[in-house]
Design a protein around this motif. Structure first.
Motif, PDB file in Angstrom:
ATOM      1  N   GLY A   1     -16.005   6.936  -3.888  1.00 52.05           N
ATOM      2  CA  GLY A   1     -15.028   7.821  -3.276  1.00 52.05           C
ATOM      3  C   GLY A   1     -13.855   7.105  -2.637  1.00 52.05           C
ATOM      4  N   PRO A   2     -12.981   7.856  -1.950  1.00 50.37           N
ATOM      5  CA  PRO A   2     -11.785   7.287  -1.331  1.00 50.37           C
ATOM      6  C   PRO A   2     -12.121   6.249  -0.262  1.00 50.37           C
ATOM      7  N   ALA A   3     -11.286   5.225  -0.173  1.00 50.34           N
ATOM      8  CA  ALA A   3     -11.451   4.177   0.826  1.00 50.34           C
ATOM      9  C   ALA A   3     -10.201   4.104   1.701  1.00 50.34           C
ATOM     10  N   LEU A   4     -10.403   3.765   2.961  1.00 49.40           N
ATOM     11  CA  LEU A   4      -9.304   3.581   3.909  1.00 49.40           C
ATOM     12  C   LEU A   4      -9.426   2.177   4.497  1.00 49.40           C
ATOM     13  N   ILE A   5      -8.316   1.439   4.453  1.00 45.69           N
ATOM     14  CA  ILE A   5      -8.269   0.074   4.971  1.00 45.69           C
ATOM     15  C   ILE A   5      -7.258   0.016   6.111  1.00 45.69           C
ATOM     16  N   ALA A   6      -7.655  -0.559   7.248  1.00 48.50           N
ATOM     17  CA  ALA A   6      -6.732  -0.866   8.357  1.00 48.50           C
ATOM     18  C   ALA A   6      -6.597  -2.376   8.406  1.00 48.50           C
ATOM     19  N   TRP A   7      -5.365  -2.880   8.364  1.00 49.13           N
ATOM     20  CA  TRP A   7      -5.154  -4.315   8.216  1.00 49.13           C
ATOM     21  C   TRP A   7      -3.986  -4.768   9.065  1.00 49.13           C
ATOM     22  N   LYS A   8      -3.683  -6.043   8.985  1.00 47.09           N
ATOM     23  CA  LYS A   8      -2.569  -6.658   9.710  1.00 47.09           C
ATOM     24  C   LYS A   8      -1.330  -6.687   8.817  1.00 47.09           C
ATOM     25  N   HIS A   9      -0.163  -6.532   9.409  1.00 43.48           N
ATOM     26  CA  HIS A   9       1.053  -6.301   8.638  1.00 43.48           C
ATOM     27  C   HIS A   9       1.477  -7.453   7.728  1.00 43.48           C
ATOM     28  N   LEU A  10       1.169  -8.682   8.066  1.00 43.85           N
ATOM     29  CA  LEU A  10       1.671  -9.808   7.272  1.00 43.85           C
ATOM     30  C   LEU A  10       1.080  -9.899   5.867  1.00 43.85           C
ATOM     31  N   THR A  11      -0.088  -9.337   5.647  1.00 43.42           N
ATOM     32  CA  THR A  11      -0.724  -9.459   4.329  1.00 43.42           C
ATOM     33  C   THR A  11      -1.018  -8.108   3.674  1.00 43.42           C
ATOM     34  N   MET A  12      -0.352  -7.065   4.134  1.00 44.34           N
ATOM     35  CA  MET A  12      -0.536  -5.741   3.514  1.00 44.34           C
ATOM     36  C   MET A  12      -0.112  -5.772   2.037  1.00 44.34           C
ATOM     37  N   HIS A  13       0.967  -6.480   1.753  1.00 41.08           N
ATOM     38  CA  HIS A  13       1.452  -6.540   0.372  1.00 41.08           C
ATOM     39  C   HIS A  13       0.462  -7.274  -0.538  1.00 41.08           C
ATOM     40  N   VAL A  14      -0.309  -8.193   0.000  1.00 36.32           N
ATOM     41  CA  VAL A  14      -1.314  -8.901  -0.797  1.00 36.32           C
ATOM     42  C   VAL A  14      -2.379  -7.914  -1.271  1.00 36.32           C
ATOM     43  N   ILE A  15      -2.780  -7.014  -0.386  1.00 40.42           N
ATOM     44  CA  ILE A  15      -3.741  -5.970  -0.754  1.00 40.42           C
ATOM     45  C   ILE A  15      -3.128  -5.062  -1.814  1.00 40.42           C
ATOM     46  N   ALA A  16      -1.896  -4.629  -1.588  1.00 41.04           N
ATOM     47  CA  ALA A  16      -1.213  -3.751  -2.549  1.00 41.04           C
ATOM     48  C   ALA A  16      -1.129  -4.412  -3.922  1.00 41.04           C
ATOM     49  N   ASN A  17      -0.722  -5.667  -3.957  1.00 43.55           N
ATOM     50  CA  ASN A  17      -0.584  -6.371  -5.233  1.00 43.55           C
ATOM     51  C   ASN A  17      -1.922  -6.518  -5.950  1.00 43.55           C
ATOM     52  N   ALA A  18      -2.997  -6.754  -5.201  1.00 45.74           N
ATOM     53  CA  ALA A  18      -4.319  -6.900  -5.807  1.00 45.74           C
ATOM     54  C   ALA A  18      -4.797  -5.578  -6.401  1.00 45.74           C
ATOM     55  N   ILE A  19      -4.468  -4.478  -5.761  1.00 43.65           N
ATOM     56  CA  ILE A  19      -4.848  -3.162  -6.292  1.00 43.65           C
ATOM     57  C   ILE A  19      -4.031  -2.846  -7.539  1.00 43.65           C
ATOM     58  N   LEU A  20      -2.714  -3.002  -7.428  1.00 48.81           N
ATOM     59  CA  LEU A  20      -1.801  -2.603  -8.499  1.00 48.81           C
ATOM     60  C   LEU A  20      -1.770  -3.576  -9.673  1.00 48.81           C
ATOM     61  N   GLY A  21      -2.122  -4.828  -9.416  1.00 45.22           N
ATOM     62  CA  GLY A  21      -2.066  -5.829 -10.468  1.00 45.22           C
ATOM     63  C   GLY A  21      -0.664  -6.361 -10.723  1.00 45.22           C
ATOM     64  N   ASP A  22       0.263  -6.112  -9.780  1.00 37.69           N
ATOM     65  CA  ASP A  22       1.623  -6.650  -9.908  1.00 37.69           C
ATOM     66  C   ASP A  22       2.244  -6.789  -8.525  1.00 37.69           C
ATOM     67  N   ASP A  23       3.385  -7.455  -8.476  1.00 38.77           N
ATOM     68  CA  ASP A  23       4.070  -7.604  -7.192  1.00 38.77           C
ATOM     69  C   ASP A  23       5.450  -6.947  -7.205  1.00 38.77           C
ATOM     70  N   THR A  24       5.580  -5.901  -8.030  1.00 41.10           N
ATOM     71  CA  THR A  24       6.868  -5.209  -8.115  1.00 41.10           C
ATOM     72  C   THR A  24       6.781  -3.730  -7.738  1.00 41.10           C
ATOM     73  N   THR A  25       5.603  -3.136  -7.777  1.00 44.16           N
ATOM     74  CA  THR A  25       5.477  -1.697  -7.525  1.00 44.16           C
ATOM     75  C   THR A  25       5.567  -1.365  -6.038  1.00 44.16           C
ATOM     76  N   ALA A  26       4.862  -2.094  -5.204  1.00 40.78           N
ATOM     77  CA  ALA A  26       4.848  -1.847  -3.759  1.00 40.78           C
ATOM     78  C   ALA A  26       5.814  -2.809  -3.061  1.00 40.78           C
ATOM     79  N   PRO A  27       6.334  -2.416  -1.893  1.00 39.72           N
ATOM     80  CA  PRO A  27       7.155  -3.351  -1.118  1.00 39.72           C
ATOM     81  C   PRO A  27       6.370  -4.624  -0.831  1.00 39.72           C
ATOM     82  N   GLN A  28       7.082  -5.729  -0.720  1.00 41.44           N
ATOM     83  CA  GLN A  28       6.433  -7.013  -0.504  1.00 41.44           C
ATOM     84  C   GLN A  28       6.444  -7.443   0.965  1.00 41.44           C
ATOM     85  N   TYR A  29       6.603  -6.487   1.831  1.00 43.77           N
ATOM     86  CA  TYR A  29       6.502  -6.727   3.264  1.00 43.77           C
ATOM     87  C   TYR A  29       6.166  -5.408   3.941  1.00 43.77           C
ATOM     88  N   TRP A  30       5.593  -5.504   5.103  1.00 40.49           N
ATOM     89  CA  TRP A  30       5.349  -4.341   5.952  1.00 40.49           C
ATOM     90  C   TRP A  30       6.101  -4.625   7.235  1.00 40.49           C
TER      91      TRP A  30
END
Length: 188
Positions: free
Chosen positions: A122-151
């Motif tokens: 089922g759905p998952a919710l992650i609470a994280w620190k701002h400096l590496t949020m984009h690392v999580i996004a990139n790992a999910i999406l499989g790219d570094d262009t879809t999500a912003p690369q900073y929070w």
């Protein structure tokens, strides 16, 4: 069954650098590693944001999480804010039905965290620190262009939502708009 929705938030408000707003623990004692009073207010508001009584979410991309993840405190970075941010929600969800509240991953272990979340039911919710949020996004999406690369440091009022559609993931940003001063814009 594997996870088809991951929601990512930054931990709630922290103490201010000038000590005008102090961190407090659950007992109300000063604690620089905990949330500020406003942060605890947001943590409380996140309960019905992610678990509305009538299951009518403020945005169609949101869902009731079945698994919660928060960044683990480390000796070199003992912040409890990611865990504090999800604590009230974890308490409610555990009262309704058993949910896992995973605090096993340190900042720097985002790839392992994402693998664990992808295998969750089922759905998952992650609470994280701002400096590496984009690392999580990139790992999910499989790219570094879809999500912003900073929070942005000042933003604690957004949710990044990742939905699996077939074999690919989509990305949506949802403003929380829970407390006065929350912004309706998203990160570009």
């Amino acid at each position: 069954m594997t996870c088809d929705k991951i929601m990512l938030i930054r931990h709630s408000e922290r103490p201010s650098a000038d000590k005008k707003f102090r961190g407090v623990n659950l007992e109300g004692r000063k604690d620089k590693e905990s949330l500020s009073v406003r942060g605890w207010q947001r943590a409380g508001a996140l309960v019905r944001f992610f678990a509305p009584r009538d299951n009518h979410f403020v945005h169609p991309a949101l869902a009731r999480p079945q698994t919660l993840y928060a960044c683990k405190a480390a000796p070199e970075d003992p912040s409890l804010r990611p865990q504090n941010s999800l604590l009230p929600l974890a308490e409610l969800l555990n009262a309704e039905s058993k949910v896992e509240f995973n605090r096993d991953y340190f900042e720097g272990e985002e790839a392992a965290l994402v693998q664990k979340a992808l295998a969750a039911p089922g759905p998952a919710l992650i609470a994280w620190k701002h400096l590496t949020m984009h690392v999580i996004a990139n790992a999910i999406l499989g790219d570094d262009t879809t999500a912003p690369q900073y929070w942005p440091f000042e933003r604690v009022d957004l949710v990044w939502v990742f939905d699996r559609r077939g074999g690919a993931w989509t990305f949506t940003q949802v403003p929380q708009l829970l407390l006065a001063g929350d912004r309706a814009d998203v990160v570009e």
